[in-house]
Every structure is written in structure tokens, then in C-alpha cells.
Design a protein around this motif. Structure first.
Motif, PDB file in Angstrom:
ATOM      1  N   VAL A 122      48.028 -41.578 -16.350  1.00  0.00           N
ATOM      2  CA  VAL A 122      47.647 -42.985 -16.483  1.00  0.00           C
ATOM      3  C   VAL A 122      48.877 -43.860 -16.312  1.00  0.00           C
ATOM      4  O   VAL A 122      50.016 -43.411 -16.498  1.00  0.00           O
ATOM      5  CB  VAL A 122      46.979 -43.268 -17.848  1.00  0.00           C
ATOM      6  CG1 VAL A 122      45.704 -42.451 -17.996  1.00  0.00           C
ATOM      7  CG2 VAL A 122      47.931 -42.985 -19.001  1.00  0.00           C
ATOM      8  N   THR A 123      48.652 -45.112 -15.965  1.00  0.00           N
ATOM      9  CA  THR A 123      49.747 -46.052 -15.762  1.00  0.00           C
ATOM     10  C   THR A 123      50.272 -46.550 -17.109  1.00  0.00           C
ATOM     11  O   THR A 123      49.602 -46.394 -18.142  1.00  0.00           O
ATOM     12  CB  THR A 123      49.266 -47.259 -14.949  1.00  0.00           C
ATOM     13  OG1 THR A 123      48.297 -47.987 -15.746  1.00  0.00           O
ATOM     14  CG2 THR A 123      48.628 -46.837 -13.628  1.00  0.00           C
ATOM     15  N   GLU A 126      47.713 -48.735 -18.697  1.00  0.00           N
ATOM     16  CA  GLU A 126      46.601 -47.980 -19.277  1.00  0.00           C
ATOM     17  C   GLU A 126      47.025 -47.296 -20.570  1.00  0.00           C
ATOM     18  O   GLU A 126      46.251 -47.203 -21.533  1.00  0.00           O
ATOM     19  CB  GLU A 126      46.110 -46.944 -18.260  1.00  0.00           C
ATOM     20  CG  GLU A 126      45.381 -47.566 -17.070  1.00  0.00           C
ATOM     21  CD  GLU A 126      45.108 -46.575 -15.961  1.00  0.00           C
ATOM     22  OE1 GLU A 126      44.051 -46.705 -15.307  1.00  0.00           O
ATOM     23  OE2 GLU A 126      45.938 -45.664 -15.746  1.00  0.00           O
ATOM     24  N   ARG A 129      46.683 -49.489 -23.490  1.00  0.00           N
ATOM     25  CA  ARG A 129      45.300 -49.698 -23.938  1.00  0.00           C
ATOM     26  C   ARG A 129      44.888 -48.581 -24.897  1.00  0.00           C
ATOM     27  O   ARG A 129      44.102 -48.817 -25.824  1.00  0.00           O
ATOM     28  CB  ARG A 129      44.360 -49.780 -22.731  1.00  0.00           C
ATOM     29  CG  ARG A 129      44.478 -51.106 -21.981  1.00  0.00           C
ATOM     30  CD  ARG A 129      43.257 -51.363 -21.104  1.00  0.00           C
ATOM     31  NE  ARG A 129      43.249 -50.514 -19.917  1.00  0.00           N
ATOM     32  CZ  ARG A 129      43.848 -50.821 -18.777  1.00  0.00           C
ATOM     33  NH1 ARG A 129      44.521 -51.957 -18.667  1.00  0.00           N
ATOM     34  NH2 ARG A 129      43.776 -50.014 -17.730  1.00  0.00           N
ATOM     35  N   GLU A 136      55.140 -50.821 -22.606  1.00  0.00           N
ATOM     36  CA  GLU A 136      54.909 -50.295 -21.265  1.00  0.00           C
ATOM     37  C   GLU A 136      56.136 -50.404 -20.374  1.00  0.00           C
ATOM     38  O   GLU A 136      56.267 -49.667 -19.391  1.00  0.00           O
ATOM     39  CB  GLU A 136      53.708 -50.973 -20.612  1.00  0.00           C
ATOM     40  CG  GLU A 136      53.868 -52.447 -20.318  1.00  0.00           C
ATOM     41  CD  GLU A 136      52.626 -53.010 -19.623  1.00  0.00           C
ATOM     42  OE1 GLU A 136      52.557 -52.901 -18.382  1.00  0.00           O
ATOM     43  OE2 GLU A 136      51.739 -53.526 -20.328  1.00  0.00           O
ATOM     44  N   TRP A 144      47.094 -38.507 -20.432  1.00  0.00           N
ATOM     45  CA  TRP A 144      46.069 -38.777 -21.445  1.00  0.00           C
ATOM     46  C   TRP A 144      45.069 -37.624 -21.474  1.00  0.00           C
ATOM     47  O   TRP A 144      44.522 -37.224 -20.440  1.00  0.00           O
ATOM     48  CB  TRP A 144      45.329 -40.075 -21.144  1.00  0.00           C
ATOM     49  CG  TRP A 144      44.080 -40.260 -21.974  1.00  0.00           C
ATOM     50  CD1 TRP A 144      42.785 -40.167 -21.545  1.00  0.00           C
ATOM     51  CD2 TRP A 144      44.019 -40.543 -23.378  1.00  0.00           C
ATOM     52  NE1 TRP A 144      41.918 -40.385 -22.592  1.00  0.00           N
ATOM     53  CE2 TRP A 144      42.658 -40.611 -23.742  1.00  0.00           C
ATOM     54  CE3 TRP A 144      44.981 -40.740 -24.362  1.00  0.00           C
ATOM     55  CZ2 TRP A 144      42.217 -40.874 -25.025  1.00  0.00           C
ATOM     56  CZ3 TRP A 144      44.567 -41.002 -25.656  1.00  0.00           C
ATOM     57  CH2 TRP A 144      43.205 -41.073 -25.975  1.00  0.00           C
TER      58      TRP A 144
END
Length: 367
Positions: A122-123, A126, A129, A136, A144
Motif C-alpha cells: 500500500v502507499t 493508504e 488510513r 506518511e 498490509w
């Protein structure tokens, strides 16, 4: 306490999640089983845990495979034993700060998925979140895996112990082992018992117990502290989150649980706490400068490379399940099944089991 029986098919030494899993699965397979625990059930490394069951172990698909098998057992645990583990999904987030970590993720992702692990890259956005505390800007990506659950480790021990007793196993607490003869005679302050096979599942004391049987088991004891810090605000359920430094956090009620080992031999506790605090603030700026309180301390049984020793000594009735390096909670059901099948094979029954050499390189050479 009543005296020990004169003999048993298998004697299990250690009453944590590993030992009780082994005793339960042996007894349910019809093997006459006695378990000895030096203190109370679950009083060793089983209590030194963040209370998370997960499937994804970065860089080691063998452990992941055992964890996936074990997680399936845990999800059916209440129906099987009547003990509710309090499973609650939180997920597992692994932070990457360097591109080579991302490259390693891609290199091993197929192996992880083949082992049954659900995991994706995931970035940074993301990742935040999933865990709003993550900065970040400090990471390049993250892995994840939704297959992670909080649980009650003591309930696992209780459930396995109750099921073992129901299947006919005898469990004795406050009964440390003082000696093991080559023929399987085991000595305690409460008396001696002859066993057709002895299983060492003694956690942090596994090396010492094995030595009494003349077996060199390269397991060391590693002390750990679990810390607690305040949450900066009301947050959603935090996943267990690991960064490359080894720092890990997860939500713990209204607070946050923090783990990062213990001071190095030449490091003061104050210096170690400062190091943990700095790393915490670098990864999670909202936690910078927060007070760190001791939650609990304990010892882990650690192998040289983090892989558990699971197998048996070829020339004597001695088996071992140790060196889980803080990961035993996630592997206990699968480890118990492996030892059970090794015992049954020894008794002449044929079973399709995971080979010992696949559990730990060189394990057959232990003496």
C-alpha cells in the motif's frame, strides 16, 4: 498434590501455549500424556506477548504457513473447547522506509501468498488510513495484511489445558523437572516418572531442561519489556504496526502498547527509554514526548535465526519445541500437531507431516 504416575507414553515439560497445545493434541490422539509445569500454566513466555495472532511474518514464509494453519484453529477454538479467545480483527501493517525493503516485499510476496497469507503493498497515504498516527512522509510504502487479531493468550492456555484433561491427560503445576535420564526417567521433587518419550516445550528454560537430558538445544533467554503510552486523541482501532527498527505498537484500550525489546547490555534503562521515545516520535509524530510506562516484563525463548526448533533427537526418546522467539502464540496449534505426528510416527504409525528439516535447518544434528 497427588504423586505422579509411575509411567506415561509421553511427558511434556512446559505448560505454556506450546506445551498445552502438544499435550492436548497427543491426548486427543489417544496417547497417554502427562504435562509438568514448573510454575502456573501460562506463567512463562506465553504471558510476555502483545496478544496478537497474525499470519504475515515478513521474510519467512515457513513461519507464515504455520501461522496460517494455527489461525484457522484459533478461529474454531471456541466451538472446539468452549473457551472464547476474544478474537477481534485489527490487521497488521509493516512500514517500509527504504526502497530495498519494498523490493524484498515483491521478491517474497508469491511465497507468502502460497502459504495462505493475504498481504498487499500500500502507499504511504493508504498506510495512514489504516493507522492515522503514521507520518506518511517518513515511509516509502507499507505492507498490509488483514489477518491479524487481538486475543486473550491466557484463554488459549486454559482452553488447551481443559481439552487435554478432558481427553485424559494429567497436568501438574508447581513441578519443576530436576533431571532426565537417557532412558526417559524424569525426576522431580514430587517423584519420578518413566516416559516413553519426553517433549521439551519449556520456553525460556528449554535450554536448561534439554541440558539435563544431555541435549544441546541452542535456545537463549531474551528479556523484553512491554510499554504503554497515552493516545493523543480518540482513535479508531489501531492495527499492529511494525517499523524497520523493530518498534511495534497497537491499540490497548484507551492507551497504546509499545514494544522494542529491552536495554542492550551496555545501555542504561534511561538511555533505552530515550531511544524508544526518539523512534516513537520519528515514526509517529503525534506520540513524540509522551510518557512511557512499564506495562509488563518477561522472557522469551530465542533461537539463533528466529526459527523454532521442532523435532526429535535420533538416538534417544527426546523431542523439542522451543526457540519460538516471541512468535509461539501464532504457531502453537501447528507446532502441537507437528510434535504429535512425530510421536505417532515414532510409535510406528504412518502420517503425512511437515518434515523436520523444513522447520529448522540442521535440526537433526542436535545432540
Amino acid at each position: 498434590m497427588s504423586s505422579l504416575p509411575e509411567r506415561t507414553d509421553v511427558l511434556v515439560i512446559g505448560g505454556g501455549v506450546i506445551g498445552t497445545s502438544i499435550a492436548c493434541q497427543l491426548a486427543e490422539a489417544g496417547v497417554d500424556t502427562v504435562l509438568l509445569e514448573r510454575g502456573a500454566l501460562g506463567s512463562g513466555s506465553s504471558g510476555t506477548t502483545a496478544g496478537v495472532l497474525r499470519a504475515y511474518f515478513p521474510g519467512n514464509s515457513l513461519i507464515s504457513g504455520l501461522a496460517v494453519q494455527s489461525l484457522a484453529v484459533y478461529q474454531d477454538f471456541a466451538a472446539r473447547t468452549g473457551i472464547d479467545l476474544g478474537l477481534s480483527r485489527i490487521g497488521f501493517l509493516v512500514l517500509f522506509t527504504e526502497e530495498h525493503q519494498v523490493a524484498e516485499f515483491w521478491r517474497t510476496q508469491a511465497q507468502q501468498r502460497a502459504a495462505g497469507v493475504q498481504v498487499e503493498l500500500v502507499t504511504p497515504a493508504e498506510a495512514t488510513r489504516f493507522n492515522p498516527l503514521v507520518d506518511e512522509r517518513a515511509i516509502v510504502a507499507a505492507a498490509w495484511s488483514p489477518q491479524a487479531y487481538t486475543c486473550d493468550p491466557a484463554a488459549i492456555v486454559r482452553g488447551y489445558a481443559a481439552a487435554a484433561r478432558a481427553a485424559g491427560a494429567i497436568l501438574r503445576t508447581e513441578t519443576p523437572v530436576t533431571g532426565i535420564d537417557p532412558d526417559g526417567q524424569v525426576h522431580t521433587a514430587a517423584g519420578s516418572i518413566r516416559a516413553g518419550a519426553v517433549v521439551c516445550a519449556a520456553g525460556p528454560w528449554a535450554g536448561t531442561v534439554a541440558a539435563t537430558a544431555g541435549v544441546q538445544l541452542p535456545v537463549t533467554t531474551y528479556p523484553v519489556d512491554m510499554l504503554l503510552t497515552d493516545s493523543p486523541a480518540a482513535l479508531p482501532v489501531l492495527p499492529m504496526t511494525l517499523d524497520p527498527s523493530g518498534l511495534r505498537i497497537r491499540g490497548w484500550g484507551e492507551r497504546i502498547l509499545v514494544g522494542m525489546g529491552r536495554p542492550a547490555p551496555d545501555e542504561s534503562r534511561a538511555a533505552w527509554l530515550q531511544r524508544v521515545s526518539r523512534q516513537l516520535g520519528a515514526t509517529y509524530p503525534a506520540l513524540a514526548g509522551g510518557r512511557l510506562d512499564l506495562g509488563w516484563s518477561g522472557d522469551l525463548d530465542v533461537s539463533p535465526d528466529g526459527m523454532a526448533f521442532l523435532g526429535r533427537v535420533p538416538d534417544r526418546p527426546f523431542l523439542y519445541a522451543a526457540g519460538f522467539s516471541g512468535q509461539g502464540l501464532c504457531q502453537a496449534p501447528a507446532a502441537g500437531a507437528i510434535i504429535r505426528d512425530l510421536v505417532l510416527d515414532k510409535e510406528g504409525n504412518r502420517h503425512d507431516r511437515l518434515g523436520v528439516q523444513r522447520i529448522h535447518p540442521g535440526i537433526g544434528s542436535l545432540r
